[in-house]
Design a protein around this motif. Structure first.
Motif, PDB file in Angstrom:
ATOM      1  N   ARG A  49      -7.950  66.635  -6.499  1.00 31.54           N
ATOM      2  CA  ARG A  49      -8.420  67.958  -6.097  1.00 31.54           C
ATOM      3  C   ARG A  49      -8.471  68.133  -4.581  1.00 31.54           C
ATOM      4  NH1 ARG A  49     -13.036  70.104  -4.250  1.00 31.54           N
ATOM      5  NH2 ARG A  49     -14.166  68.142  -4.327  1.00 31.54           N
ATOM      6  N   VAL A  50      -9.029  67.152  -3.897  1.00 30.39           N
ATOM      7  CA  VAL A  50      -9.216  67.284  -2.453  1.00 30.39           C
ATOM      8  C   VAL A  50      -7.866  67.376  -1.743  1.00 30.39           C
ATOM      9  CG1 VAL A  50     -10.037  66.075  -0.403  1.00 30.39           C
ATOM     10  CG2 VAL A  50     -11.489  66.206  -2.432  1.00 30.39           C
ATOM     11  N   PRO A 106      -3.756  68.086 -10.016  1.00 31.57           N
ATOM     12  CA  PRO A 106      -4.871  68.844  -9.420  1.00 31.57           C
ATOM     13  C   PRO A 106      -6.249  68.368  -9.876  1.00 31.57           C
ATOM     14  CG  PRO A 106      -3.333  70.318 -10.545  1.00 31.57           C
ATOM     15  CD  PRO A 106      -2.894  68.922 -10.840  1.00 31.57           C
ATOM     16  N   MET A 107      -6.353  67.880 -11.094  1.00 28.53           N
ATOM     17  CA  MET A 107      -7.665  67.466 -11.589  1.00 28.53           C
ATOM     18  C   MET A 107      -8.087  66.170 -10.904  1.00 28.53           C
ATOM     19  SD  MET A 107      -9.603  69.176 -13.509  1.00 28.53           S
ATOM     20  CE  MET A 107     -11.321  68.838 -13.882  1.00 28.53           C
ATOM     21  N   VAL A 118      -6.193  79.523  -1.355  1.00 27.58           N
ATOM     22  CA  VAL A 118      -6.431  80.380  -2.520  1.00 27.58           C
ATOM     23  C   VAL A 118      -7.358  81.530  -2.159  1.00 27.58           C
ATOM     24  CG1 VAL A 118      -7.173  80.453  -4.931  1.00 27.58           C
ATOM     25  CG2 VAL A 118      -6.277  78.325  -3.986  1.00 27.58           C
ATOM     26  N   HIS A 172     -11.286  71.471   6.996  1.00 19.77           N
ATOM     27  CA  HIS A 172      -9.893  71.046   6.853  1.00 19.77           C
ATOM     28  C   HIS A 172      -9.478  70.043   7.928  1.00 19.77           C
ATOM     29  CE1 HIS A 172      -8.597  73.415   3.442  1.00 19.77           C
ATOM     30  NE2 HIS A 172      -9.314  74.421   3.897  1.00 19.77           N
ATOM     31  N   THR A 206      -5.170  74.610  -9.509  1.00 16.17           N
ATOM     32  CA  THR A 206      -5.944  74.224  -8.323  1.00 16.17           C
ATOM     33  C   THR A 206      -7.034  73.200  -8.633  1.00 16.17           C
ATOM     34  OG1 THR A 206      -7.225  76.239  -8.736  1.00 16.17           O
ATOM     35  CG2 THR A 206      -5.574  76.328  -7.008  1.00 16.17           C
ATOM     36  N   GLY A 207      -7.058  72.710  -9.868  1.00 17.42           N
ATOM     37  CA  GLY A 207      -8.004  71.634 -10.185  1.00 17.42           C
ATOM     38  C   GLY A 207      -9.419  72.101 -10.461  1.00 17.42           C
ATOM     39  N   ILE A 208      -9.597  73.400 -10.706  1.00 22.46           N
ATOM     40  CA  ILE A 208     -10.930  73.900 -11.043  1.00 22.46           C
ATOM     41  C   ILE A 208     -11.178  73.723 -12.530  1.00 22.46           C
ATOM     42  CG2 ILE A 208     -12.349  75.973 -11.185  1.00 22.46           C
ATOM     43  CD1 ILE A 208     -10.865  77.024  -8.787  1.00 22.46           C
ATOM     44  N   LEU A 209     -10.113  73.862 -13.291  1.00 23.00           N
ATOM     45  CA  LEU A 209     -10.231  73.844 -14.741  1.00 23.00           C
ATOM     46  C   LEU A 209      -9.358  72.721 -15.286  1.00 23.00           C
ATOM     47  CD1 LEU A 209     -11.854  75.784 -16.463  1.00 23.00           C
ATOM     48  CD2 LEU A 209      -9.803  77.144 -16.789  1.00 23.00           C
ATOM     49  N   LYS A 210      -9.893  72.035 -16.255  1.00 16.22           N
ATOM     50  CA  LYS A 210      -9.169  70.908 -16.851  1.00 16.22           C
ATOM     51  C   LYS A 210      -8.289  71.428 -17.986  1.00 16.22           C
ATOM     52  CE  LYS A 210     -10.387  66.571 -19.151  1.00 16.22           C
ATOM     53  NZ  LYS A 210      -9.524  65.608 -18.483  1.00 16.22           N
ATOM     54  N   LYS A 230      -6.527  78.458 -12.189  1.00 18.14           N
ATOM     55  CA  LYS A 230      -7.608  77.482 -12.096  1.00 18.14           C
ATOM     56  C   LYS A 230      -7.122  76.092 -12.473  1.00 18.14           C
ATOM     57  CE  LYS A 230     -11.075  80.975 -12.589  1.00 18.14           C
ATOM     58  NZ  LYS A 230     -11.497  81.943 -13.577  1.00 18.14           N
ATOM     59  N   ALA A 250      -6.419  70.725  -2.315  1.00 17.57           N
ATOM     60  CA  ALA A 250      -7.137  71.735  -1.536  1.00 17.57           C
ATOM     61  C   ALA A 250      -6.672  71.765  -0.078  1.00 17.57           C
ATOM     62  CB  ALA A 250      -8.647  71.474  -1.604  1.00 17.57           C
ATOM     63  N   ARG A 251      -6.228  70.615   0.416  1.00 15.56           N
ATOM     64  CA  ARG A 251      -5.735  70.578   1.795  1.00 15.56           C
ATOM     65  C   ARG A 251      -4.404  71.277   1.951  1.00 15.56           C
ATOM     66  NH1 ARG A 251      -9.026  67.447   4.494  1.00 15.56           N
ATOM     67  NH2 ARG A 251      -9.832  65.603   3.457  1.00 15.56           N
TER      68      ARG A 251
END
Lengths: 264, 310
Positions: free
Chosen positions: B71-72, B67-68, B80, B105, B50-54, B47, B75-76
């Motif tokens: 994020r976008v 990633p934080m 995951v 995308h 992938t920038g979900i969790l700091k 996480k 994601a490109r």
């Protein structure tokens, strides 16, 4: 923009798979339309004159446009985002190269579209067939009415989105959702037109976003609001749409920082 | 440039430290298995990647990006799959999910269709394209999830428990697909799993995490070597033979039926199956042989035991 449009279409298709639900919704909306029309006409008859700018045909228009927009505008809110926050599925939304708020807004516009076509318009036509109803007085009213419906959907979505996001901080948001529904249901002008409210309540309503979700488009489509007033009715909606979307962005960002996806 | 890079990465939850000063990097094209017990910190790391969790503190870069904050962009470039979550649209036919993801995308329709066709063919999902996702079986849905994650041809594919709950045949098909996909596209793979078969078939490098700390980083063979687990060569000989005590790098474990079957253990770092076999067959006639690999779960257990955990 193309992405947005595709997400709108996906929302439309998603909700169009539940045809029986649409039919049931249409039936309910129609039945309640009859009841409300009878009550409001009786009130009007006992007053013996137009109330707050509403005569009999505009009151009928108020009732049936209200019934038609009831499923289109998400007045009662939605639980999808809240549930995804609670289960942690919101993580998947953050794995996509799109803003979750924009993606959900697109989906909701699609949902609104199918509900207007499959549920709202039939109810409206039924009402128009059986009652003497006022139609929008000009082409300007039709066009402004359509824009106003769109804005109403956006305002209702944006407000509910913020409520849903509170799940980042609160384990259970049912109480808040209920409060939103009761307050909103009254102040948006669903039960009674806002102009019929006592002064103090009308003042509260007019300072809230709720009339932008229902009363404003109905006023334009029923022909109660015409000319320059149309611009200010739509302007207020634009203000609330922008303000609530912006608030949603702030809350979404704060929520993302706070995110502790549960499980696994 | 490394495709994944972490340095002293830390994530605290209220009272516990889920990830503790984690430092590792993954180069493009690698296939890395990320293993450890439940709650060891695997998903938390993913996480953060992938920038979900700091992260609470420390440094993390995915595809060279933060990633934080990006994020976008991350994601490109990353695909995951969370085995227990779905990225597909439940109410829509599978085909529609691919179309929407393609649009998300920013792929044009022709590219989306071509890529979908290819993945669908390789994963043998053609018959399910028109089926609503909610009606797919678990195995079908998991293949669809992987196709969805690969639709935009990411540089890095992260799979969190991709084979959880799948039957043997479904697992097998999924692994074969992933091997082929990596061979053709050179996609970097990071995989968490409890299934050691996944690691053995798919990964050339293993990270073991324990209590949020990196307990091991190296090859699967090296992992076995670290804790003294050895491979065992079982040799069936044509004639009864005296015990094979003199094979360099190998030790006799036991001998059955007057020496017709002998079991030799050897350290994979020190010698090879070929060398042991060459030595034996130069002196005796070998009829058959099998190799017993160390049980990886046992190996991980030993690593935990070594680091003071029961």
């Amino acid at each position: 923009m193309k992405t947005f449009w595709l997400l709108v279409r996906a929302g439309f298709r998603r909700h169009s798979t539940y045809r029986l639900a649409l039919l049931a919704g249409m039936t309910t909306n129609s039945v309640f339309g009859f009841i409300r029309a009878s009550i409001l006409l009786a009130a009007l008859a006992s007053a013996g004159t137009a109330i707050g700018g509403y005569d009999a045909p505009t009151t009928i228009a108020f009732v049936w446009w209200g019934q038609a927009l009831l499923g289109t505008v998400n007045l009662w809110g939605f639980a999808e985002v809240k549930d995804r926050v609670r289960t942690g599925d919101i993580a998947v939304d953050f794995l996509r190269p799109v803003d979750p708020q924009i993606a959900y807004l697109a989906g909701d516009l699609g949902r609104a579209g199918i509900n207007l076509v499959g549920r709202g318009v039939p109810a409206l036509l039924l009402g128009a067939l059986l009652f003497d109803m006022a139609w929008p007085p000009s082409a300007v009213s039709w066009v402004a009415g359509a824009v106003s419906i769109l804005l109403a959907v956006v305002v209702a979505f944006s407000g509910n989105f913020v409520i849903n996001l509170l799940a980042f901080w609160l384990v259970e948001i049912r109480g808040i959702t209920l409060l939103w529904m009761i307050t909103g249901g009254l102040l948006c002008g669903l039960y009674l037109p806002v102009p019929w409210f006592p002064d103090w309540l009308r003042t509260i309503a007019n300072w809230s976003p709720f009339p932008s979700m229902l009363q404003n488009p109905i006023d334009i489509l029923a022909g109660r609001v015409v000319g320059d007033d149309i611009a200010s009715a739509v302007g207020v909606q634009v203000f609330w749409a922008v303000a609530l979307l912006a608030l949603g962005q702030v809350v979404l960002r704060a929520g993302r920082r706070r995110l502790e996806v549960q499980g696994g | 440039m490394s495709i994944i890079e972490t340095r002293d990465l830390v994530r605290d939850f209220k009272k516990t430290r889920a990830v503790d000063r984690m430092t590792f990097s993954v180069e493009p094209g690698e296939a890395v298995g990320y293993i450890g017990a439940n709650g060891a910190g695997k998903s938390t790391t993913i996480k953060m990647l992938t920038g979900i969790l700091k992260p609470t503190s420390g440094h993390v870069r995915t595809c060279g990006l933060d990633p934080m904050r990006q994020r976008v962009e991350v994601a490109r470039r990353v695909g995951v799959v969370f085995g227990q979550r779905s990225q597909l649209w439940w109410d829509l036919p599978l085909r529609d999910s691919f179309a929407i993801l393609g649009a998300i995308h920013r792929m044009d329709e022709a590219a989306t269709r071509a890529r979908t066709d290819l993945l669908v063919e390789q994963l043998e999902m053609g018959p399910q394209l028109g089926t609503a996702v909610r009606s797919l079986s678990l195995g079908q849905r998991m293949r669809a999830e992987i196709a969805a994650a690969l639709l935009h041809s990411p540089e890095l594919l992260i799979l969190d428990e991709p084979t959880i709950g799948l039957d043997v045949l479904s697992k097998q098909r999924l692994r074969e697909f992933l091997v082929a996909e990596r061979r053709e596209q050179g996609t970097t793979l990071l995989l968490t799993t409890h299934d050691m078969g996944d690691i053995e078939r798919l990964c050339d490098r293993v990270l073991v995490v324990d209590h949020g700390r990196l307990a091991f980083d190296g090859t699967l063979t090296g992992l076995a070597g670290t804790v003294g687990a050895q491979r065992i060569l079982v040799i069936d000989l044509a004639q009864p033979t005296p015990d094979l005590h003199d094979v360099p790098g190998a030790t006799l474990v036991d001998s059955e039926s007057d020496g017709l079957r002998q079991r030799l253990s050897f350290d994979a770092e020190a010698t090879t199956v070929a060398a042991v076999l060459a030595h034996v067959s130069s002196r005796h006639e070998v009829r058959d042989l099998t190799i017993e690999e160390p049980d990886i779960e046992d190996v991980v257990r030993r690593i935990y035991a070594a680091s003071g955990r029961t």
